[in-house]
Design an enzyme around this catalytic site. Structure first.
Site, PDB file in Angstrom:
ATOM      1  CB  THR A 157      -0.886   0.143   1.230  1.00 59.62           C
ATOM      2  OG1 THR A 157       0.022   0.163   2.403  1.00 59.62           O
ATOM      3  CG2 THR A 157      -1.826  -1.121   1.332  1.00 59.62           C
ATOM      4  CB  CYS A 158       0.183   4.630  -1.481  1.00 59.77           C
ATOM      5  SG  CYS A 158       0.363   3.899  -3.098  1.00 59.77           S
ATOM      6  CG  ASP A 159       0.164   4.095   5.759  1.00 64.85           C
ATOM      7  OD1 ASP A 159       1.331   4.507   6.011  1.00 64.85           O
ATOM      8  OD2 ASP A 159      -1.226   4.642   5.772  1.00 64.85           O
TER       9      ASP A 159
END
Ligand SMILES: *Cc1c(COP(=O)(O)O)cnc(C)c1O
Length: 376
Positions: free
Chosen positions: A323-325
């Site tokens: 994920t983009c976290d």
């Protein structure tokens, strides 16, 4: 990996990431725990994995259930458990949920404060109540300390207060912390519990039950005590503190009931470096903290990972999710090594992931589906 799971992967090649749980292992875990502590009633901690297949199996084995919410109570009822086999073990409950549980026939409730006790007395009159005491969580890889339980002196006061209300002061509970590998932790809590029993008896209130909680470990990277070792330590400690007047006991295993029964299969999405000098490769998987591996928070639970190239030389890696976290890094401080031959597209297996994975996976964060699971 069990033969059954290996066959399932070979015959079905399910899309990844996915969890596959071998129900025979769950049945075996139940039997081993029961053998280790034959006098204790087992209340499976539903939050560890509430799959109907698991609940139905455990209903058949004779298990009881520790629940934390009305939906969890409903799952157990739907799986065939009767209300007398279900406890409402969360110490933080809405009045409306207590009333609903009472209406469904639940009569065993946890509390750790006067305010919660008053709610139970009002909305579940006649219920048996047990007070949870604080533990340090020392020795546990996933401690549950501070948030739950009260000091033993307060527990004594509260159980005495309960004796004047429309509830039955039934016992004391504690949880020594999840993935607890230190067998002496139960003894500390049992010493305090026995003192509460004693102090209340002097005031004419007879408690009946000790709830020894969960904490029994699953094997990840490190060795763990056997069920028998947990059982022996707890039984010796019960005899030490209660003598011949042993109370009713219950245990609430979650992790140890299902952890080793499941395997997550995942795919390597990317292997890269941050510079040509970078001495560690970044390995990005199609599962991360939000896809079910939340217990890698602070790198607390260290899962064992298998790859198709495990007989070739390995080098240090940083493992991360898709994920983009930036919080979605699994292991950066822990020394994880993966084979130099590992390639993008390879399937890898994350072992002993039957507990606290499906329930921790986010709903569509970044568009990723919740963790798929199969119970065979
Ligand atoms: C989570 C929980 C358990 C299960 O703990 P494990 O360490 O997974 O065995 C048991 N009891 C209560 C009250 C819990 O909250």
């Amino acid at each position: 990996m069990t033969e059954k799971i290996a066959r399932f992967f070979a015959e079905n090649t399910p899309a990844t990431p996915c969890l596959v749980v071998d129900l025979d292992v769950v049945a075996n875990n139940y039997a081993n725990l029961h053998d280790a502590l034959p006098e204790a009633r087992i209340f499976y901690a539903v939050k560890a994995n509430p799959a109907p297949e698991i609940l139905k199996l455990l209903v058949g084995q004779g298990s009881c259930f520790d629940t934390a919410s009305v939906p969890e109570i409903q799952y157990c009822l739907d799986a065939g458990a009767t209300a007398d086999r279900i406890s409402f073990g969360n110490t933080i409950k809405k009045a409306s949920d207590i009333a609903r549980a009472h209406a469904l026939g639940i009569s065993l409730f946890a509390f750790d404060s006067l305010e919660e006790l008053e709610k139970i007395a009002e909305h579940a009159p006649g219920a048996r109540v047990f007070c949870r005491i604080l533990t340090s969580g020392e020795g546990a890889d996933w401690p549950l300390s501070r948030k739950f339980g009260c000091e033993p002196e307060m527990a004594t006061e509260l159980l005495l207060a309960a004796s004047t209300m429309n509830v039955v002061p039934y016992g004391v509970s504690f949880h020594v912390g999840s993935q607890q590998r230190d067998l002496t932790q139960w003894d500390k809590a049992l010493a305090q519990t026995a003192e509460i029993f004693h102090n209340l008896e002097e005031k004419g209130v007879m408690l009946r039950m000790v709830n020894l909680g969960g904490g029994f470990a699953t094997r990840y990277l490190k060795d763990i005590p056997s069920e028998g070792e947990y059982g022996n330590a707890i039984e010796a400690s019960l005899r030490k503190h209660f003598g011949n007047r042993l109370p009713e006991t219950i245990i609430e295993p979650g992790r140890s009931m299902v952890g080793n029964a499941g395997i997550i299969r995942s795919e390597v999405v990317l292997i890269s470096r941050k510079s040509h000098r970078d001495d560690r490769r970044w390995v990005y998987l199609d599962i991360g903290k939000f896809g079910g591996l939340a217990e890698t928070m602070d790198e607390a639970i260290k899962y064992k990972i298998q790859t198709p190239h495990d007989d070739s030389p390995a080098e240090p890696v940083i493992l991360a999710g898709p994920t983009c976290d930036s919080a979605d890094v699994l292991y950066e401080k822990t020394d994880y090594r993966l084979p130099v031959d590992l390639r993008i597209g390879d399937k890898i297996d994350i072992l002993a992931t039957g507990a606290y994975t499906t329930t921790y996976s986010a709903v569509n964060f970044n568009g990723f589906s919740p963790l798929a699971s199969y119970y065979i």
